[in-house]
Design a protein around this motif. Structure first.
Motif, mmCIF file in Angstrom:
data_model
loop_
_atom_site.group_PDB
_atom_site.id
_atom_site.type_symbol
_atom_site.label_atom_id
_atom_site.label_comp_id
_atom_site.label_asym_id
_atom_site.label_seq_id
_atom_site.Cartn_x
_atom_site.Cartn_y
_atom_site.Cartn_z
ATOM 1 N N ASN A 112 0.819 -1.217 0.000
ATOM 2 C CA ASN A 112 0.000 0.000 0.000
ATOM 3 C C ASN A 112 0.854 1.269 0.000
ATOM 4 O O ASN A 112 0.375 2.335 0.364
ATOM 5 N N TRP A 113 2.106 1.155 -0.393
ATOM 6 C CA TRP A 113 2.994 2.312 -0.365
ATOM 7 C C TRP A 113 2.478 3.435 -1.270
ATOM 8 O O TRP A 113 1.867 3.177 -2.324
ATOM 9 N N VAL A 114 2.761 4.673 -0.862
ATOM 10 C CA VAL A 114 2.335 5.833 -1.647
ATOM 11 C C VAL A 114 3.560 6.550 -2.204
ATOM 12 O O VAL A 114 4.639 6.531 -1.610
ATOM 13 N N SER A 115 3.368 7.163 -3.345
ATOM 14 C CA SER A 115 4.438 7.921 -3.993
ATOM 15 C C SER A 115 4.657 9.250 -3.283
ATOM 16 O O SER A 115 3.707 9.864 -2.778
ATOM 17 N N VAL A 116 5.892 9.710 -3.262
ATOM 18 C CA VAL A 116 6.196 11.044 -2.729
ATOM 19 C C VAL A 116 5.421 12.112 -3.493
ATOM 20 O O VAL A 116 5.031 13.135 -2.941
ATOM 21 N N GLY A 149 2.466 11.759 -4.700
ATOM 22 C CA GLY A 149 1.037 11.519 -4.599
ATOM 23 C C GLY A 149 0.615 10.283 -5.382
ATOM 24 O O GLY A 149 1.240 9.907 -6.373
ATOM 25 N N GLY A 150 -0.452 9.627 -4.913
ATOM 26 C CA GLY A 150 -0.948 8.441 -5.584
ATOM 27 C C GLY A 150 -0.153 7.201 -5.208
ATOM 28 O O GLY A 150 0.791 7.252 -4.412
ATOM 29 N N PRO A 151 -0.529 6.039 -5.780
ATOM 30 C CA PRO A 151 0.141 4.786 -5.434
ATOM 31 C C PRO A 151 1.573 4.734 -5.944
ATOM 32 O O PRO A 151 1.933 5.406 -6.913
ATOM 33 N N ALA A 152 2.398 3.918 -5.274
ATOM 34 C CA ALA A 152 3.808 3.781 -5.641
ATOM 35 C C ALA A 152 4.054 2.573 -6.543
ATOM 36 O O ALA A 152 5.207 2.191 -6.753
ATOM 37 N N TRP A 153 2.988 1.979 -7.052
ATOM 38 C CA TRP A 153 3.117 0.807 -7.930
ATOM 39 C C TRP A 153 2.302 1.028 -9.200
ATOM 40 O O TRP A 153 1.213 1.600 -9.154
ATOM 41 N N THR A 154 2.828 0.547 -10.328
ATOM 42 C CA THR A 154 2.109 0.583 -11.603
ATOM 43 C C THR A 154 2.148 -0.817 -12.226
ATOM 44 O O THR A 154 3.192 -1.476 -12.211
ATOM 45 N N ARG A 155 1.017 -1.233 -12.790
ATOM 46 C CA ARG A 155 0.915 -2.572 -13.366
ATOM 47 C C ARG A 155 1.304 -2.564 -14.842
ATOM 48 O O ARG A 155 0.979 -1.615 -15.574
ATOM 49 N N VAL A 156 2.001 -3.593 -15.261
ATOM 50 C CA VAL A 156 2.400 -3.737 -16.663
ATOM 51 C C VAL A 156 1.490 -4.760 -17.329
ATOM 52 O O VAL A 156 0.759 -5.503 -16.643
ATOM 53 N N PRO A 157 1.477 -4.833 -18.670
ATOM 54 C CA PRO A 157 0.497 -5.678 -19.365
ATOM 55 C C PRO A 157 0.508 -7.154 -18.963
ATOM 56 O O PRO A 157 -0.549 -7.814 -19.005
ATOM 57 N N ASP A 158 1.664 -7.704 -18.571
ATOM 58 C CA ASP A 158 1.668 -9.128 -18.218
ATOM 59 C C ASP A 158 1.177 -9.375 -16.793
ATOM 60 O O ASP A 158 1.175 -10.513 -16.314
ATOM 61 N N LEU A 215 8.785 5.133 -6.269
ATOM 62 C CA LEU A 215 8.505 5.989 -5.121
ATOM 63 C C LEU A 215 8.242 7.427 -5.535
ATOM 64 O O LEU A 215 7.826 8.249 -4.713
ATOM 65 N N PHE A 216 8.460 7.712 -6.820
ATOM 66 C CA PHE A 216 8.159 9.043 -7.354
ATOM 67 C C PHE A 216 7.126 8.869 -8.480
ATOM 68 O O PHE A 216 6.124 8.215 -8.292
ATOM 69 N N ASP A 217 7.376 9.408 -9.652
ATOM 70 C CA ASP A 217 6.417 9.306 -10.736
ATOM 71 C C ASP A 217 6.453 7.906 -11.353
ATOM 72 O O ASP A 217 7.467 7.197 -11.280
ATOM 73 N N ALA A 218 5.359 7.520 -12.014
ATOM 74 C CA ALA A 218 5.323 6.217 -12.682
ATOM 75 C C ALA A 218 6.381 6.116 -13.771
ATOM 76 O O ALA A 218 6.765 5.010 -14.160
ATOM 77 N N LEU A 236 9.033 -6.154 1.774
ATOM 78 C CA LEU A 236 7.994 -5.230 1.310
ATOM 79 C C LEU A 236 6.767 -5.210 2.228
ATOM 80 O O LEU A 236 5.633 -5.456 1.807
ATOM 81 N N PRO A 237 6.956 -4.869 3.503
ATOM 82 C CA PRO A 237 5.795 -4.768 4.403
ATOM 83 C C PRO A 237 4.952 -3.536 4.072
ATOM 84 O O PRO A 237 5.455 -2.541 3.534
ATOM 85 N N ASP A 238 3.676 -3.589 4.365
ATOM 86 C CA ASP A 238 2.806 -2.432 4.154
ATOM 87 C C ASP A 238 3.262 -1.252 5.013
ATOM 88 O O ASP A 238 3.771 -1.440 6.132
#
Length: 535
Positions: A141-145, A147-156, A163-166, A211-213
């Protein structure tokens, strides 16, 4: 470790906003054309913010090639010419190093996207499977510095950490290949004559591999502001120091230095970065973030020196950079300190006269303090924040990722005014990548050079006296009483008044003052004094 940097004054150049030879963005030839100006300030070195090849999603902090110059700024030959000319002027050149992440356009990340989960290419970054029945939820559930989530999903179906922009995927420093690559990058630039590196997000390279929450915020510059929460699994981990010990050996081969950008507000944690076998400097963001009161500033200075002394390191003072509201505007707000992340037109507006007065006093206090110090370009001109920037002109990813909840950092990055009567205040004949506010030409270098009482000439005088009296390496003695700071720094007595006046002490004459003084030192004023019998 390097010695010159212990007392150096270093001038930060933000390339896209400094000087353009053509177009609307500053460039390396533009910087080279103004190196004489930088040298005449009286500084020892300049730090260049990133000029590497980049898609410019985060103003160059999203690097796609660490060994090349982005065509926006020029060529590798332009960089080498800049370094050579600076050295002729006895200016050392420090460059930004961005080891926490790359651009998503970097060859490594593009290879990772085309590779299978678990492949060596993906192990250079933090690719992980998602949570939920089909992996549709982020791994944490980490958040980006920004703003918004710190994870982005890829097609696979996998997710990658940023931790910053996607557009800025985090590197996995558990991977030896990452270590080898950055040692090679260090040598690439050291071989071209740079004197050292300012290391971006120095506290962020290592992550807890479990990678703990941890859904809390860690602010730019200010670090962890919440209390009574578990330790962050991605910031300021002890393991990060092993990286810098390994870099120390490379730097020592070249006689080079490095400065940590570590958003660690705790003085003792910050001091760990400047142990003998690690960094030469670490920005003192406690000082930048301190409210403008006698009690706050005195305790910040005292505690900063105490922490540095425990590791026998200098303190590195800073009041401004490209990530915070400009100092005269912060000082003109009801609540001083780090300030908000940008200022909108509808926000409470700074008191410009009060802010400028306090800003001069803060600069004169900082430049008297033993240790090293940094000045952000335009700081010597007393530039205020642009607080009426139209939303359509904004480019900071913080603005977009917070859906406008934060104005972002564009207001402190406005291109510099060089000549009052030239187009775009002399920044470029062709345009300005961010619009300059009304009245910007009033701050222009050519006007200030002609005015003996200008901010520019005030800073030049302070730097000249700092060098003449050896304040950067002097002993400091605190003789403060009540709401007035009173220090002896070598032969100079430094007095700062905040919300109360103080008499001008007998037997001392004024060397330099941030505001006019007679027989009393007014509020929001710093004076440098020398004994009357000193020549």
């Amino acid at each position: 470790m390097d010695q010159w940097s212990r007392s150096a004054v270093i001038y930060q150049v933000y390339p896209r906003s400094f000087k353009a030879t053509s177009g609307s963005v500053g460039d390396l030839p533009g910087i080279t054309s103004k190196l004489d100006y930088i040298a005449q300030l009286g500084v020892d070195a300049l730090w260049l913010s990133p000029f590497y090849r980049s898609p410019q999603k985060d103003a160059g902090y999203d690097v796609s090639d660490f060994r090349d110059v982005d065509p926006l700024f020029g060529t590798l030959e332009d960089a080498e010419a800049l370094i050579a000319r600076a050295n002729q002027l006895n200016l050392k050149v420090i460059i930004d190093l961005v080891p926490n992440h790359t651009s998503d356009q970097h060859a490594w990340f593009q290879e990772a996207l085309g590779s299978e989960p678990g492949s060596p290419a993906r192990e250079r970054y933090w690719f992980r499977d998602g949570r939920g029945e089909s992996g549709e939820l982020p791994p944490t559930n980490w958040v980006s510095v920004f703003g918004g989530p710190a994870w982005t999903r890829v097609p696979d179906g996998q997710w990658y950490l940023h931790l910053f922009d996607a557009s800025q995927p985090d590197l996995n420093w558990e991977n030896p290949e990452v270590h080898d690559e950055f040692e090679s990058i260090l040598r690439f630039w050291l071989d071209r004559g740079v004197a050292g590196f300012r290391v971006d997000v120095a506290h962020g390279l290592m992550k807890d591999p479990d990678l703990p929450d941890w859904q809390h915020t860690w602010g730019m510059v200010s670090g962890q502001e919440e209390t009574d929460i578990p330790p962050a699994p991605m910031w300021d981990l002890d393991a990060v120091h092993d990286i810098y010990r390994s870099w120390r050996g490379v730097l020592d081969e070249y006689g080079a230095m490095m400065c940590a950008e570590a958003w660690v507000i705790d003085d003792d944690r910050r001091s760990l970065y400047v142990r003998e076998d690690e960094f030469d400097q670490c920005f003192n963001f406690s000082f930048l973030s301190s409210p403008w009161t006698a009690a706050d500033m005195r305790s910040t200075i005292r505690e900063s020196y105490a922490a540095s002394a425990r590791v026998e390191a200098p303190t590195t003072w800073v009041l401004s950079n490209h990530d915070v509201v400009r100092l005269p505007s912060r000082m003109g707000l009801d609540r001083t300190g780090k300030g908000p992340n940008g200022i909108y037109t509808h926000d409470p507006q700074p008191d410009h006269e009060l802010g400028a007065r306090r800003s001069r006093a803060a600069h004169l206090l900082m430049l008297a303090l033993p240790g090293s110090a940094y000045l952000y370009n335009g700081e010597e001109l007393g530039l205020p924040e642009h607080t009426s920037l139209p939303d359509e002109a904004r480019q900071d990813p913080t603005f977009f990722r917070t859906q406008g909840a934060e104005a972002g950092r564009d207001g402190c990055r406005i291109p510099l005014p060089w000549a009052a009567d030239e187009p775009h205040a002399g920044f470029s004949p062709d345009g300005s990548w961010l619009p300059q506010p009304d009245g910007w030409a009033d701050h222009a270098v050519d006007r200030q050079e002609a005015d003996p009482d200008s901010y520019l000439n005030f800073i030049r005088s302070a730097l000249a006296y700092r060098a003449k009296h050896g304040l950067g390496l002097a002993e400091i003695r605190d003789e403060s009483e009540g709401g007035v700071l009173d220090y002896r720094v070598g032969p100079v007595r430094v007095i700062t008044c905040f919300d109360e006046e103080a008499p001008l002490p007998e037997g001392w004459r004024v060397l330099l003052s941030s505001s006019p003084v007679d027989d009393r030192i007014g509020t929001d004023t710093t004076v440098w004094l020398v004994a009357e019998n000193d020549v």
